[in-house]
Design a protein around this motif. Sequence first.
Motif, PDB file in Angstrom:
ATOM      1  N   ASP A 460     -41.749   7.478 -59.297  1.00 53.06           N
ATOM      2  CA  ASP A 460     -40.788   8.070 -60.225  1.00 53.06           C
ATOM      3  C   ASP A 460     -39.373   8.101 -59.642  1.00 53.06           C
ATOM      4  N   ARG A 461     -39.270   8.122 -58.308  1.00 54.83           N
ATOM      5  CA  ARG A 461     -37.958   8.184 -57.657  1.00 54.83           C
ATOM      6  C   ARG A 461     -37.261   6.824 -57.614  1.00 54.83           C
ATOM      7  N   LEU A 462     -37.982   5.757 -57.926  1.00 53.62           N
ATOM      8  CA  LEU A 462     -37.365   4.425 -57.848  1.00 53.62           C
ATOM      9  C   LEU A 462     -36.238   4.302 -58.880  1.00 53.62           C
ATOM     10  N   PRO A 463     -35.062   3.890 -58.445  1.00 54.28           N
ATOM     11  CA  PRO A 463     -33.949   3.720 -59.403  1.00 54.28           C
ATOM     12  C   PRO A 463     -34.139   2.461 -60.252  1.00 54.28           C
ATOM     13  N   LYS A 464     -33.369   2.380 -61.327  1.00 53.12           N
ATOM     14  CA  LYS A 464     -33.396   1.169 -62.152  1.00 53.12           C
ATOM     15  C   LYS A 464     -32.876  -0.020 -61.352  1.00 53.12           C
ATOM     16  N   LYS A 492     -43.631   1.395 -67.361  1.00 52.47           N
ATOM     17  CA  LYS A 492     -42.378   2.087 -67.058  1.00 52.47           C
ATOM     18  C   LYS A 492     -41.428   1.150 -66.318  1.00 52.47           C
ATOM     19  N   ALA A 493     -41.995   0.316 -65.448  1.00 47.58           N
ATOM     20  CA  ALA A 493     -41.169  -0.604 -64.652  1.00 47.58           C
ATOM     21  C   ALA A 493     -40.420  -1.583 -65.555  1.00 47.58           C
ATOM     22  N   GLU A 494     -41.102  -2.053 -66.603  1.00 49.29           N
ATOM     23  CA  GLU A 494     -40.451  -2.994 -67.512  1.00 49.29           C
ATOM     24  C   GLU A 494     -39.268  -2.326 -68.219  1.00 49.29           C
ATOM     25  N   GLU A 495     -39.437  -1.063 -68.612  1.00 52.37           N
ATOM     26  CA  GLU A 495     -38.365  -0.326 -69.272  1.00 52.37           C
ATOM     27  C   GLU A 495     -37.174  -0.100 -68.343  1.00 52.37           C
ATOM     28  N   ARG A 496     -37.461   0.089 -67.053  1.00 50.80           N
ATOM     29  CA  ARG A 496     -36.398   0.406 -66.077  1.00 50.80           C
ATOM     30  C   ARG A 496     -35.916  -0.840 -65.325  1.00 50.80           C
ATOM     31  N   ASN A 497     -36.361  -2.009 -65.809  1.00 50.77           N
ATOM     32  CA  ASN A 497     -35.935  -3.265 -65.196  1.00 50.77           C
ATOM     33  C   ASN A 497     -36.277  -3.316 -63.699  1.00 50.77           C
TER      34      ASN A 497
END
Length: 530
Positions: A460-464, A492-497
């Motif tokens: 969850d802490r990973l930035p876009k 979630k990763a796809e949404e946050r690139n």
Amino acid sequence: MFKYIKNDLPASIVVFFVALPLCLGIALASGAPLFAGVISGIIGGVVVGGLSGSKIGVSGPAAGLAAIVLTAIGTLGGYQNFLVAVVLGGVIQLIFGFLKAGVIGYYFPSSVIKGMLTGIGIIIILKQIPHFFGYDAEPEGADSFIEASGENTFSSIFNIFDHLILGSLVIGILGLIVILLWDNILAKKAKFFTVIQGPLVAVVLGIVFYLLTKDNEAFAISQSHLVSVPVPEDATSFFNQFKFPNFAAITNPEVWITAFTIALVASLETLLCVEASDKLDPHKNVTPTNRELLAQGTGNIISGLIGGLPITQVIVRSSANIQSGGRTKLAAILHGFFLLISVILIPTLLNKIPLSVLAAILLIVGYKLAKPALFVQIYKLGWKQFVPFIVTVIGIVFTDLLVGIGLGLFVGIIVILLKSYQNSHFLHIEDKSNGKHKIKMTLAEEVTFFNKGAILKELDRLPKETSLEINIINTRYLDNDIIEILEDFLFKAEERNIDIKLISKRGIVENPASFIHFFNERPKSDISLS
């Protein structure tokens, strides 16, 4: 087995003097016939001692089961109905042993085991202080904070001077001096003083003191402050003390519930004691836990068939054995034979032993279990060791043995979960060299559901706009819970690139669709990637 007879024989005598009042006291606290406690002590020594793989463990009736026994005798309609539950409990323990349930014993946290030993040591000291002064309202062997007399552990101590027996106090002090002198000075001077143990000398001195002062108004000790072994008039009355189960009660569901309760509690208490006694053993023998369950189950079947109480391995007797130099199971077996021979041949002589002398022996046992230096040692290991330790100690002192251990285990599990949450179990390295975050996560060899919280937190802490590399080359085991977390994170990763690359022994997977497919090929249960 007879190689260490010079060690085991003196130790067995000390264990005998520790076990005798405890057998009688636990029977009294359980609402059972006094002789039932002696029966279970004999079976615990001779039968369980012979079958067990423990070299230094000693079994017998346990204070932790006293409340269960007291309640069960009433609810089941009598002692002989209760004996059916003891026999069935033994059978269930045999099943536990055959199912290899003894492995549970290896998963108790060390801090809780040490807390148990220390808590028992403190309880022994606190409970024996009144007996040392001649205040014998509470039966020997009781470990509950709230006592049957209506008092508690501390109020009994505060009230000792209202019930002080001068003769008991004098011989208690003399016995304590003899034991300390014997252990700390005389035993180092000559071999003779290691063969004849100080507690034996103290007991003999106590009997002599009683005989010399029984007509003295100031120092006389009444029968209520002496050991109280049943004295049969003849062989018939001796054998009449044995009770037999009423198997007509076997159809009563309450009998089966009691049996399972006895089996479960006795097994857990035994496994805890096995771990504790192995830690105390200076020779570091390791007891086979499954064999111990089989031995205990056999002992409980036989004990129940002839009128005895439920049996467990008991830390007070085991620690007395270790402290007295016991080396093999012969010490436990001999102590059982001494119980048998003494109640047949010399019950009248046993009834001349002042309880305050036996209290002096137990005070030494308690102190050796709860030395102040141990608190300092555990504290220096850090709060994660000290908190479960001290909670176990306090729980045992202010409730009873089983509740105290339960509290310690609960806190120990909380600490483990907290450690797992704080320690993410993977190494991450951040690199911003090309204007884009690059995070590498290398998972440990084993990642379980304990790590869920930490992994979720890190993801969850990973930035876009991050490039995430997950390395599982050295990971031998991934819990199904962790796999599901990683699957869910793909969306979630796809949404946050966030670009994801998986590095495993199967190769490198860069395409998220292939990444999902990679995990969907796993078995539905947890998988091993080795």
